[in-house]
Design a protein around this motif. Structure first.
Motif: not given
Length: 466
Positions: A157-186
């Motif tokens: 994420l630190s290498q994505m200028p378009y992610f930083r531009r919007s604060g990630g608002r226009d970026h999509i991620f899939v987390f398909p398990s019961g843990a959801g986005a918690h798989l990424f601790r931060s």
């Protein structure tokens, strides 16, 4: 008053009018009817809404306008570290491996977007950005541990200028398990504005904060085995209601969960009504997928209690063996709730009241009503199938409609300008008609001199084209 023997103008006009015959009355009625039906016809959309053919009992209120959506899909070698989130630290986890099981949506959505009509190869014209990762799969395969997943996400994420531009608002991620986005601790630090596609809703029953936000995130269907979603080649076909052996069934492991333990106990009390066999998921007695679905189809009602999390794949599977799903999970959130009336295709029963009264209630439902619910479920189950978004009724088509509802027209409000007669309202792609942010040179030439060169109170001339 008019003289005797004469008539008023109104009377003379009436006397000269032709008689109103039945033919005239019939013609008038036909004119009224034609006007009514023509008005109703013009009020309808020119093209049918998605899934209209598949769900005649529902109006499917999705607007027919999402053809302008543009999604950029990051390539796995485009950002350093992204390949590890897809293939593991050594790059040896195959996509085909991650395609199997209930977490296969992470692969299917990625692959379908690569060939989607909404995909763009140019970041500058993208409305949304899709970041492909298979972290649940690579974690299960031992190809990345939790610490490595966290570090790698931060690095990517630190290498994505378009992610930083919007604060990630226009970026999509899939987390398909019961843990959801918690798989990424931060996730709460780096991804709290991003759009998350997940079958899991609220997790505050297990964690202090939920990674799911109903305003920005989207609940997606679980991944039903491919052998059960092809209408012309079903591995296991439904059987008539009158030939089913059980009233209800529960096919799953107890996992020490209270609701599931209660169902296992209930099945022992009423073995002729509720089937709950002890399932082996490994060893010589392991239950195969075909046998699993053969068991599932042998009851009128398929019970779907919560497990580690509130959602369960069994809810979606039940539609393809044509048994009515009974949700025994109080906090569950279901996909596309703004267009599907789940009360018409399923039953939700309080998890705190699992007992004989549940079976009594299910027994009280007449077969005619069960058949009706199964029929309506048959009409909407196409929304659980991960097929190309060109199909009017598919999980991908529905996800695209939901994504457009989340899409913001002005991505960078602080850098977007428009005037009442500005060329920036119509230049570019005419079909999109989306304002763009002028460059620094355009801002200096267009706004600087005009705004600052004239004293207060005097009219300011408009430049050509403004």
């Amino acid at each position: 008053m008019p003289a005797a023997g004469t008539s008023s103008p109104a009377r003379r006009a009436t006397m000269h009018q032709p008689p109103c015959t039945r033919a005239h009355q019939a013609a008038a009625l036909l004119l009224v009817a034609a006007t009514f039906f023509l008005t109703r016809l013009l009020d309808r959309p020119l093209s049918p809404p998605p899934c209209a053919a598949a769900a005649p009992y529902n109006t499917w209120p999705w607007p027919h306008r999402h053809r302008d959506l543009r999604i950029y899909v990051y390539a796995e070698d485009e950002v350093d570290g992204l390949r590890a989130l897809l293939r593991g630290r050594n790059g040896d986890v195959a996509a085909a491996t991650c395609l199997k099981g209930q977490w296969g949506t992470q692969v299917k959505i990625h692959q379908l977007l690569l060939s989607s009509r909404f995909r763009t190869l140019h970041k500058d014209e993208a409305d949304l950005f899709f970041v492909p990762t298979y972290v649940k799969c690579v974690r299960m395969a031992g190809a990345l541990n939790d610490k490595e997943i966290n570090q790698t996400y931060v690095k990517v994420l630190s290498q994505m200028p378009y992610f930083r531009r919007s604060g990630g608002r226009d970026h999509i991620f899939v987390f398909p398990s019961g843990a959801g986005a918690h798989l990424f601790r931060s996730w709460a630090t780096f991804m709290n504005r991003s759009i998350i596609l997940t079958p899991e809703g609220d997790r505050t029953d297990k964690r202090g904060i939920s990674a799911f936000n109903t305003w920005k995130d989207i609940i997606i269907p679980g991944n039903v085995d491919d052998s059960m979603v092809k209408p012309d080649r079903l591995a296991v076909k439904p059987i008539p209601l009158t030939k089913r052996k059980y009233l209800a069934n529960f096919l799953g492991r107890a996992q020490g969960k209270i609701g599931r333990l209660q169902l296992v106990k209930l099945a022992k009390q009423y073995p002729d009504k509720l089937e709950s066999p002890e399932l082996k998921f490994s060893g010589p007695d392991k239950l195969g997928r075909i046998d699993y679905f053969k068991h599932l189809r042998n009851a009128k009602f398929c019970l779907a209690p919560r497990g580690e999390s509130s959602w369960t794949l069994r809810f979606y599977e039940s539609f393809f063996v044509e048994c009515v799903p009974v949700i025994l999970s109080d906090e569950v959130e279901l996909p596309f709730q703004n267009v599907i009336d789940y009360t018409e295709v399923s039953i939700k029963w309080p998890a705190s009241k699992i007992g004989p009264q549940l079976l009594e209630y299910l027994e009280s439902i007449p077969d005619e009503r069960v058949e009706e619910m199964i029929g309506r479920g048959r009409e909407i189950r196409c929304l659980w199938v991960y097929a190309p978004d060109t199909k009017p009724c598919s999980a991908m088509s529905a996800i695209m409609w939901e994504l457009e509802r989340k899409m913001r027209r002005f991505h960078q409000s602080a850098e977007t300008f428009w005037l009442h007669n500005s060329p920036y309202n119509s230049e570019g792609d005419p079909a999109r008609d989306k304002p763009r942010a002028p460059s620094n040179e355009e801002q200096k030439g267009l706004y600087g001199p005009v705004i600052s060169a004239y004293p207060k109170g005097k009219p300011r001339p408009l430049r050509k084209g403004v």
